[in-house]
Design an enzyme around this catalytic site. Sequence first.
Site, PDB file in Angstrom:
ATOM      1  N   ASP A 201      -6.783   7.602  -2.950  1.00 16.35           N
ATOM      2  CA  ASP A 201      -5.450   7.458  -3.529  1.00 16.35           C
ATOM      3  C   ASP A 201      -4.450   8.217  -2.653  1.00 16.35           C
ATOM      4  O   ASP A 201      -4.657   9.400  -2.350  1.00 16.35           O
ATOM      5  CB  ASP A 201      -5.450   8.010  -4.955  1.00 16.35           C
ATOM      6  CG  ASP A 201      -4.216   7.587  -5.738  1.00 16.35           C
ATOM      7  OD1 ASP A 201      -3.366   6.874  -5.167  1.00 16.35           O
ATOM      8  OD2 ASP A 201      -4.110   7.986  -6.904  1.00 16.35           O
ATOM      9  N   ILE A 202      -3.382   7.533  -2.207  1.00 22.14           N
ATOM     10  CA  ILE A 202      -2.371   8.167  -1.354  1.00 22.14           C
ATOM     11  C   ILE A 202      -1.633   9.221  -2.177  1.00 22.14           C
ATOM     12  O   ILE A 202      -1.165   8.957  -3.294  1.00 22.14           O
ATOM     13  CB  ILE A 202      -1.382   7.126  -0.812  1.00 22.14           C
ATOM     14  CG1 ILE A 202      -2.122   6.039  -0.032  1.00 22.14           C
ATOM     15  CG2 ILE A 202      -0.332   7.788   0.078  1.00 22.14           C
ATOM     16  CD1 ILE A 202      -1.244   4.883   0.394  1.00 22.14           C
ATOM     17  N   ASN A 209       8.110   5.949  -1.964  1.00 26.70           N
ATOM     18  CA  ASN A 209       8.870   4.770  -2.383  1.00 26.70           C
ATOM     19  C   ASN A 209      10.280   5.148  -2.831  1.00 26.70           C
ATOM     20  O   ASN A 209      11.268   4.489  -2.468  1.00 26.70           O
ATOM     21  CB  ASN A 209       8.145   4.043  -3.517  1.00 26.70           C
ATOM     22  CG  ASN A 209       7.027   3.141  -3.016  1.00 26.70           C
ATOM     23  OD1 ASN A 209       7.062   2.669  -1.878  1.00 26.70           O
ATOM     24  ND2 ASN A 209       6.039   2.909  -3.863  1.00 26.70           N
ATOM     25  N   GLU A 244      -1.466   2.071  -4.817  1.00 26.43           N
ATOM     26  CA  GLU A 244      -1.698   2.889  -3.623  1.00 26.43           C
ATOM     27  C   GLU A 244      -3.151   3.354  -3.538  1.00 26.43           C
ATOM     28  O   GLU A 244      -3.467   4.295  -2.807  1.00 26.43           O
ATOM     29  CB  GLU A 244      -0.766   4.106  -3.620  1.00 26.43           C
ATOM     30  CG  GLU A 244      -1.013   5.119  -4.715  1.00 26.43           C
ATOM     31  CD  GLU A 244      -0.239   4.831  -5.993  1.00 26.43           C
ATOM     32  OE1 GLU A 244       0.014   5.777  -6.749  1.00 26.43           O
ATOM     33  OE2 GLU A 244       0.121   3.655  -6.235  1.00 26.43           O
TER      34      GLU A 244
END
Length: 328
Positions: A201-202, A209, A244
């Site tokens: 997971d980023i 964003n 993500e």
Amino acid sequence: MNTLGSFSAALGGQAATLSRWLLDSDTVFALLVGCDGTIHLRNLAANRIFPHDSASTGAPKIWDFLIGSDAESFRLRLSDPAAREGSFRLDLNDGPKNPVTVEASLVECAEGFLLLGAIEERNSLRRQAERQVLTNQLAAMARELARKDKDLEAANHTIERIARTDALTDLTNRRTLDELLAREIARANRQHQPLTLILADIDHFRKINDTYGYSVGDQVLASLGRVFGSQVRLYDVAARFGGEKFALMFPGTTCSDGVAIAERLRRQVAAVDIPSCPERITISFGVATLAERESREELIARTDAVLSKAKDSGRDRVEAAGVGILQS
């Protein structure tokens, strides 16, 4: 000499209608032949198989058109009434272009003999040409069908690939991952081989964003997709799990090897340079190996739980089920 009148006379004047039909026939040949074999008259069909040689000064003989012993046997038929009974075959020497065999009958008449018959073509070039044209057409159709089949197969492969691939990252999509994971779990249980799942997971992706826009976020996802895609073997799977989050499946790989792979990927992600995103990209990993009698959903849930632990423990780190590995 009037041709129609001569045929009528040859038939004793009793069948003018038949004479006219024979004269114009293109299917039944008729020749008026003298006792010496001279051809006096030909109808339309006979002109085709007994052609008149315009360069010749004399009247043609019937045996000029016959092959081999047929010339001698035809002389016998002209001289011997018993030999003229019934039908017979003649092989005509019409040159190499159109050799033919004819089924014929010989009828004595007022002006000589009437040779009547029908053509039985053997190996005629006309039929050979027709067959060749048909063969060529069928071959062309077969080639065209093969080309269309190949194009259709390529199109189906493209459609299948599109249906199984995430458009942004070019990795396997979630639906296909679920299918492959179920298959590999069954294989691992059957062959008693390890199967390791990694979820990634980023870190702080929402901030990326919100700060730089969704287009930059898409660039980050695409860049990480290339990193993950470059690190899998032919039988491994790298997938976009959703949003993500990424997933990697490694058949035949132990948990410790999975941790090593995840750590290598963590360092590679940290080194990714995205000009439009000045933020340093980091990512967290959860690693778990299939347990005995564990279902796909259970394996995913257990891997996701250790991923959550990595996020809660400060991010930019690898966590494995039962093993804690702190990374700075």
